[in-house]
Design a protein around this motif. Structure first.
Motif, PDB file in Angstrom:
ATOM      1  N   GLU A  27      -4.724  36.540 -55.786  1.00  0.00           N
ATOM      2  CA  GLU A  27      -3.885  35.346 -55.865  1.00  0.00           C
ATOM      3  C   GLU A  27      -4.510  34.198 -55.080  1.00  0.00           C
ATOM      4  N   PHE A  28      -5.055  34.514 -53.907  1.00  0.00           N
ATOM      5  CA  PHE A  28      -5.707  33.445 -53.143  1.00  0.00           C
ATOM      6  C   PHE A  28      -6.892  32.885 -53.920  1.00  0.00           C
ATOM      7  N   GLY A  43      -5.838  30.757 -56.869  1.00  0.00           N
ATOM      8  CA  GLY A  43      -5.333  29.462 -56.403  1.00  0.00           C
ATOM      9  C   GLY A  43      -6.451  28.573 -55.894  1.00  0.00           C
ATOM     10  N   ALA A  44      -7.425  29.172 -55.235  1.00  0.00           N
ATOM     11  CA  ALA A  44      -8.547  28.403 -54.699  1.00  0.00           C
ATOM     12  C   ALA A  44      -9.331  27.758 -55.844  1.00  0.00           C
ATOM     13  N   LEU A  48      -8.271  27.228 -59.025  1.00  0.00           N
ATOM     14  CA  LEU A  48      -7.425  26.222 -59.678  1.00  0.00           C
ATOM     15  C   LEU A  48      -7.510  24.911 -58.896  1.00  0.00           C
ATOM     16  N   SER A  49      -7.416  25.011 -57.570  1.00  0.00           N
ATOM     17  CA  SER A  49      -7.383  23.819 -56.713  1.00  0.00           C
ATOM     18  C   SER A  49      -8.709  23.085 -56.734  1.00  0.00           C
ATOM     19  N   VAL A  50      -9.790  23.828 -56.596  1.00  0.00           N
ATOM     20  CA  VAL A  50     -11.088  23.179 -56.491  1.00  0.00           C
ATOM     21  C   VAL A  50     -11.507  22.613 -57.848  1.00  0.00           C
ATOM     22  N   LEU A  71      -9.398  21.196 -59.910  1.00  0.00           N
ATOM     23  CA  LEU A  71      -8.693  19.908 -59.938  1.00  0.00           C
ATOM     24  C   LEU A  71      -9.435  18.881 -59.089  1.00  0.00           C
ATOM     25  N   ASP A  72      -9.952  19.323 -57.949  1.00  0.00           N
ATOM     26  CA  ASP A  72     -10.701  18.438 -57.056  1.00  0.00           C
ATOM     27  C   ASP A  72     -11.939  17.890 -57.757  1.00  0.00           C
ATOM     28  N   ALA A 102     -18.638  29.590 -48.926  1.00  0.00           N
ATOM     29  CA  ALA A 102     -18.147  30.963 -49.005  1.00  0.00           C
ATOM     30  C   ALA A 102     -16.641  30.912 -48.815  1.00  0.00           C
ATOM     31  N   LEU A 103     -15.898  31.581 -49.689  1.00  0.00           N
ATOM     32  CA  LEU A 103     -14.446  31.656 -49.445  1.00  0.00           C
ATOM     33  C   LEU A 103     -14.173  32.464 -48.187  1.00  0.00           C
ATOM     34  N   MET A 108     -10.700  34.184 -46.028  1.00  0.00           N
ATOM     35  CA  MET A 108      -9.380  33.716 -46.471  1.00  0.00           C
ATOM     36  C   MET A 108      -8.720  34.661 -47.478  1.00  0.00           C
ATOM     37  N   TYR A 140      -5.048  35.448 -45.943  1.00  0.00           N
ATOM     38  CA  TYR A 140      -4.421  34.143 -45.755  1.00  0.00           C
ATOM     39  C   TYR A 140      -2.898  34.294 -45.781  1.00  0.00           C
ATOM     40  N   ALA A 192      -0.706  33.451 -48.796  1.00  0.00           N
ATOM     41  CA  ALA A 192      -0.903  34.056 -50.125  1.00  0.00           C
ATOM     42  C   ALA A 192      -0.652  35.562 -50.075  1.00  0.00           C
TER      43      ALA A 192
END
Lengths: 388, 388
Positions: free
Chosen positions: A151-152, A155-156, A158-160, A162-163, A289-290, A293, A297, A300
């Motif tokens: 899930e993290f 989401g990461a 999806l977010s990046v 969009l960025d 590197a993720l 997290m 995290y 999440a």
């Protein structure tokens, strides 16, 4: 069984490993009133050194608070006991009069339980309760800890993505996973549409070529004006070498105390960033590197994952009553079912991501791979499609 | 004002910059029925090139969905227009008959609005609506986008501290922030107790010394058995050079199209990791960049931040009606109050973290710094104290 249960946590922590520990502790309390539950500090090391916390003495409310807390509250260890070490652990268990030892962890942990079972006299029940964000335990449909981590990661990305729609460029994130690509594949779980990243996914199950990678990125940029990439820390080149070994000169490679090359340190991110700067000069490129997290995290922690992890701990107490074994999280086509499987069927084995979870000719998930992910990590956030 | 509003988004995206855009668009709809709202694609670039989306034509429901979506839905830009570029932007605004231009962004964005105001004939109202995760706009108590970013950073450090309690070592995360340390300081917001990380915090407002850093880490390890560190990407050595410049040979430094050294790429993480390996040989050490996660992670959008960002957008429409200016988020000791301030008081200025937010002799927040953070980022997750 009204005697003494020992519980320990091994390997990399997860967001829900404490659920399993507390699930076991509270199940002992329910099923075996009066039994003692000792939490070993830092895995088998605590048993060897006689370092415990008495979980029986801790109020349920406090235990439940700890259950909801990410990472291993008892501490963990990377120790992989050999025969001599196991001898000391056995002695430690005998010293506290242990009737059962529940060890929560991944492949290595189940291996330790197998060695201990073989070395012991049958009076102690050894139980392995599954945990790993890598999702690489055989006999399991999925493993507690994976869903939250996935899930993290979903989401990461999806977010990046969009960025990078807003400010185009190349983005690469290194995702944990030495041998199995499940967690890296989770990067695709929440793609909005066919234009969404990750556009390229590299898993350890497939040979990595830096030249091919640069070409993949180039053609993605042509098509999408940006390129979002997920790379498993464990990807190897066709000669079987870890990617970092093919990119960093041998004298500069960092190694751990066992002499293993450090797969996903900053050397890998820097080397990939330089490869992109060289192969695609003038393009904005960033490699991160993720890191840790995904595995803990606090924002999440998936509720299903938490419940399954708790239930796996409780079921471990049942397995202890049956003489030991490994708890497996299986799926019957409709719901998750916990089963007991022999330690030997799990110990030391690695489950890889099935080949048909990836498209045969693209660095993308297949429909089958997506269906698996969508079942475990359904969409969580309502997101609107940007104008760019 | 019943004519045409132009809205654009500039600079690095945030988790709530779309709230501001939608707040403005819906306020125009409410206050000036019949007015047109054009969203310029990729900041001022869209005005220059005549590239718009007609926000007036989009149903409120869809706009509200976009408001809740992180990153800049209109796209953003790093363009810093000079006089000639501004001339083209002015022409573009006149071409669509703009009565007001609301530009959402940070320092650079307010600077652009100042230049445009000076170059125009007074017939267009130029409004700056504040946005930045760096929290470095003067006249503001805090800036929309900061709270969500701070919440991610606070959660990340809470989580990684728990991880390193379980498996001790040294962990360093590089946090965005070129000139102001607010976001890096947010790493301390959710410390559980005096043993919790981050144990060391390095902000751009204070000179960084690698030797001193290694000593700080060494003494922290002695005291806490682990060491969690937050470092701003913008920290500089005493000679005013960016840290990455003092660690990486000049010929290997990556630069952007303006010739600025890339502050926080993988070179910095790799160089710091090597400095630790050399200064503290044999210690497990990991350096990661938190990267883009803080500014748009879909799972860390703070509700107060979202509301304030929306309100700032709506208030920008009021400011447009008053001839233009900059929207400031102020605090009256009890609640947030939106005010209009002159563009000139914000444009091109940088707000640093006050010196007394840090302890004078330690790399830790002062009580005053903690009080500020706790007000903006109160605790969100119930977490139990681990046994290690």
């Amino acid at each position: 069984m009204s005697g003494t249960f020992v519980i320990a946590q091994g390997g990399g922590p997860t967001a829900v490993i404490n659920q399993t520990m507390v699930g076991a502790a509270l199940e002992v309390r329910r099923k075996h009133p009066g039994a003692k539950v000792l939490g070993s500090i830092h895995g088998v090391r605590g048993i060897r050194d006689g370092n415990y916390v008495d979980l029986s003495a801790i109020p349920e409310e406090q235990l439940r608070l700890i259950a909801g807390t990410p990472s291993a509250a008892l501490g963990s260890t990377r120790d992989k006991p050999d025969a001599a070490y196991c001898e000391l652990v056995l002695k430690g268990l005998q010293k506290v009069g242990a009737d059962a030892f529940i060890y929560i962890g991944g492949n290595d942990t189940s291996g330790t339980q197998q060695i201990l079972t073989d070395a012991a006299d049958g009076k102690i029940a050894f139980v392995h309760a599954p945990k790993t964000i890598d999702n690489d335990l055989v006999e399991n449909d999925h493993v507690p800890g994976f869903i939250s981590a996935a899930e993290f990661v979903a989401g990461a990305f999806l977010s990046v993505d969009l960025d990078f729609r807003a400010l185009p460029g190349i983005y690469v994130a290194i995702v944990m996973g030495r041998h199995a690509g499940f967690l890296t594949a989770a990067s695709a779980a929440w793609r909005l549409d066919g234009d969404s990243g990750p556009h390229l996914i590299y898993v350890p199950e497939r040979a990595f070529s830096t030249e091919r990678f640069i070409e993949d990125v180039r053609s993605t940029l042509d098509r999408h004006k940006r390129c979002i990439v997920a790379v498993s820390e464990g990807v190897s080149t066709a000669d079987g070498k870890a990617l970092v070994e093919s990119l960093v000169p041998p004298e500069k490679l960092e190694r751990d105390q066992h002499g293993n090359v450090k797969l996903s340190g900053s050397d890998l991110t820097a080397a990939l960033e330089h490869a992109l700067a060289e192969g695609l000069p003038g393009k904005r490129a960033r490699v991160d590197a993720l890191g840790y997290m995904p595995r803990g995290y606090v924002g999440a922690i998936n509720a299903v994952d938490a419940r399954e992890a708790f239930d796996a701990g409780a079921f471990a107490v049942t397995v202890a009553g049956e003489g030991g074994g490994s708890v497996a999280v299986t799926y019957d086509g409709d719901k998750t079912v916990l089963k007991k499987v022999p330690l030997a069927s799990v110990a030391g084995k690695t489950r890889h991501m099935p080949d048909d979870f990836m498209q045969p000719d693209a660095n993308q998930l297949s429909e089958k791979g997506m269906a698996y992910l969508k079942r475990l990590v359904p969409e969580k956030y309502k997101v609107g499609k940007p104008f760019v």
